[in-house]
Design a protein around this motif. Structure first.
Motif, PDB file in Angstrom:
ATOM      1  N   PRO A 240       0.794  -1.232   0.000  1.00 56.00           N
ATOM      2  CA  PRO A 240       0.000   0.000   0.000  1.00 56.00           C
ATOM      3  C   PRO A 240       0.826   1.281   0.000  1.00 56.00           C
ATOM      4  O   PRO A 240       0.462   2.253  -0.679  1.00 56.00           O
ATOM      5  N   GLN A 241       1.930   1.327   0.738  1.00 57.01           N
ATOM      6  CA  GLN A 241       2.710   2.561   0.808  1.00 57.01           C
ATOM      7  C   GLN A 241       3.333   2.906  -0.540  1.00 57.01           C
ATOM      8  O   GLN A 241       3.269   4.056  -0.998  1.00 57.01           O
ATOM      9  N   LEU A 242       3.947   1.922  -1.182  1.00 58.22           N
ATOM     10  CA  LEU A 242       4.535   2.152  -2.508  1.00 58.22           C
ATOM     11  C   LEU A 242       3.452   2.495  -3.520  1.00 58.22           C
ATOM     12  O   LEU A 242       3.626   3.406  -4.349  1.00 58.22           O
ATOM     13  N   PHE A 243       2.332   1.797  -3.438  1.00 56.22           N
ATOM     14  CA  PHE A 243       1.207   2.032  -4.349  1.00 56.22           C
ATOM     15  C   PHE A 243       0.699   3.457  -4.231  1.00 56.22           C
ATOM     16  O   PHE A 243       0.574   4.177  -5.234  1.00 56.22           O
ATOM     17  N   ILE A 244       0.439   3.918  -3.017  1.00 55.38           N
ATOM     18  CA  ILE A 244      -0.068   5.275  -2.811  1.00 55.38           C
ATOM     19  C   ILE A 244       0.965   6.303  -3.266  1.00 55.38           C
ATOM     20  O   ILE A 244       0.634   7.297  -3.935  1.00 55.38           O
ATOM     21  N   GLY A 245       2.233   6.073  -2.940  1.00 53.99           N
ATOM     22  CA  GLY A 245       3.278   7.023  -3.314  1.00 53.99           C
ATOM     23  C   GLY A 245       3.407   7.183  -4.816  1.00 53.99           C
ATOM     24  O   GLY A 245       3.463   8.318  -5.332  1.00 53.99           O
ATOM     25  N   ILE A 246       3.437   6.068  -5.549  1.00 50.21           N
ATOM     26  CA  ILE A 246       3.572   6.142  -7.005  1.00 50.21           C
ATOM     27  C   ILE A 246       2.343   6.776  -7.628  1.00 50.21           C
ATOM     28  O   ILE A 246       2.446   7.585  -8.571  1.00 50.21           O
ATOM     29  N   MET A 247       1.162   6.443  -7.136  1.00 50.73           N
ATOM     30  CA  MET A 247      -0.049   7.033  -7.693  1.00 50.73           C
ATOM     31  C   MET A 247      -0.085   8.549  -7.485  1.00 50.73           C
ATOM     32  O   MET A 247      -0.501   9.309  -8.361  1.00 50.73           O
ATOM     33  N   LEU A 248       0.358   9.010  -6.307  1.00 49.94           N
ATOM     34  CA  LEU A 248       0.388  10.457  -6.056  1.00 49.94           C
ATOM     35  C   LEU A 248       1.405  11.153  -6.949  1.00 49.94           C
ATOM     36  O   LEU A 248       1.148  12.254  -7.459  1.00 49.94           O
TER      37      LEU A 248
END
Length: 330
Positions: A240-248
Motif C-alpha cells: 500500500p505505501q509504494l502504491f499510494i506514493g507512485i499514484m500520487l
C-alpha cells in the motif's frame, strides 16, 4: 511555436512516467492502476481549484461536458485499455501500437482539420511522417526482440496465453490508440475555440471531472472483485505505501502538470504538429526503461531515436513554413 514545443516536450517527459508504474507495481491489475492514478489526479486538482475557484466556477456547462468527455476517453479509458492490453498481449505488441500515435494523430488531424489554417499539404507532411514511422518501427522492433529474450514477469506471463488472448489484447490496445487519437484533437479544438480559457484552469477542470468517474470505477472494481472472489487485496493491494506514493507522483506530475503543459502546447501549435510531438512521450518512456534496466540502448534503438528526432524537426520546419506563408498572404 518555440514555447509550445517546449511545453509538449515537458508533457512528454512527464507522461513517460506512467509506463514505469506497471513495471514497479507488476502485482497490481491494470484497471486498478488506471482508477487509482486518476483518483490521485482528481484529489490533487482540488488544491489548485481552491486557488483558482473564480475561474473554475465561471466555466460554462458546455465546458464541463467537454471536460467529462475528455476525462472519460483520454484518461480512464485510454490508460485502462493500455494496461489491460499489455496484460493480455504482453508489452511489445501494445508498445508498437501506441508508438504509432504521432503518425495516427497527425494524419487524422490533417484529414479532419478543426480550422483551415491547420491543413498542410500531404506532399509536405509525408516525409516527416515517414521518417517518424521508420524510427518507431526500429525502436519497437528492437524492444520486441529484447522482450522475447527476457523472462516474463508474473503479470505479463506468457504461460497459457492463447492466440485469442493476443487478438483480444490487440483489439483493446487499438481502443487505447483510438482514445488517445481523439483526445488531443478534441482537446486542442476546445482550447482554440476558447482562447481565454487558461491552461491551468482547464487542467484542473479535467482533474475535477475525472475524480467522480475514477471513484465510481474503483468502487465498481472492488465490488466485482469481491463477488468474483478475485485475488487482489482491495483497495490498496499488497504494497500500500509504494502504491499510494507512485499514484500520487504520477497523479501530480504526469496527470495534472503534464495536462497543463499539453494544454499550453495545444493552444500554441497546430493540431497536426502537436500530434507529432507526442513522440516525446515515446522517447521519454524509452529513456526511463533503459535507466531501469541499467543498460545502454542498442544501435537499432539509437538509430530509431535519431530518426524520430529528425522527423519531428522536419515537421516543425514544415508547419513553421506554412504559418509564415499564411502570415505573408494575410
Amino acid at each position: 511555436m518555440f514555447i509550445g514545443i517546449l511545453c509538449a516536450l515537458g508533457a512528454g517527459l512527464l507522461w513517460g512516467l506512467v509506463f514505469i508504474a506497471p513495471l514497479l507495481l507488476g502485482d497490481y491489475p491494470g484497471l486498478v492502476l488506471s482508477f487509482a492514478r486518476y483518483i490521485a489526479f482528481g484529489l490533487i486538482a482540488l488544491v489548485p481549484a481552491l486557488f483558482d475557484w473564480r475561474r473554475i466556477v465561471a466555466l460554462r456547462r458546455a465546458d464541463w461536458i467537454a471536460a467529462l468527455k475528455l476525462a472519460l476517453v483520454g484518461n480512464l479509458l485510454y490508460y485502462a485499455a493500455l494496461a489491460t492490453g499489455i496484460q493480455l498481449a504482453d508489452a511489445p505488441l501494445p508498445t508498437m501500437l501506441i508508438g504509432t500515435l504521432p503518425v495516427v494523430i497527425s494524419v487524422c488531424a490533417n484529414l479532419l482539420p478543426g480550422h483551415p489554417s491547420e491543413t498542410v499539404a500531404w506532399r509536405s507532411l509525408a516525409l516527416p511522417l515517414l521518417i517518424i514511422a521508420a524510427g518507431l518501427m526500429l525502436v519497437n522492433g528492437s524492444e520486441l526482440a529484447h522482450m522475447k529474450q527476457m523472462p516474463h514477469l508474473p503479470h505479463g506471463s506468457g504461460a497459457g496465453r492463447t492466440p485469442a488472448d493476443y487478438a483480444l489484447g490487440c483489439a483493446i490496445t487499438l481502443g487505447a490508440v483510438a482514445a488517445w487519437t481523439w483526445y488531443p484533437i478534441m482537446n486542442g479544438r476546445h482550447l482554440k475555440a476558447h482562447p481565454n480559457l487558461a491552461s491551468s484552469t482547464w487542467a484542473t477542470a479535467q482533474g475535477l471531472a475525472t475524480l467522480p468517474l475514477a471513484l465510481l470505477g474503483f468502487a465498481g472494481y472492488g465490488l466485482f472483485s469481491h463477488v468474483s472472489g478475485g485475488a487482489y487485496a482491495f483497495p490498496l493491494g499488497p504494497r500500500p505505501q509504494l502504491f499510494i506514493g507512485i499514484m500520487l507522483v504520477i497523479g501530480l506530475l504526469a496527470s495534472w502538470l503534464g495536462t497543463l503543459l499539453w494544454n499550453q502546447a495545444s493552444q500554441r501549435l497546430p493540431t497536426s504538429l502537436a500530434g507529432q510531438l507526442i513522440v516525446f512521450e515515446t522517447l521519454a518512456a524509452l529513456l526511463y526503461a533503459f535507466i531501469l534496466r541499467g543498460s545502454m540502448p542498442p544501435p537499432q534503438v539509437l538509430t530509431g531515436v535519431l530518426l524520430l528526432c529528425l522527423g519531428v524537426l522536419l515537421g516543425v520546419h514544415v508547419f513553421q513554413r506554412t504559418r509564415l506563408r499564411a502570415a505573408s498572404a494575410a
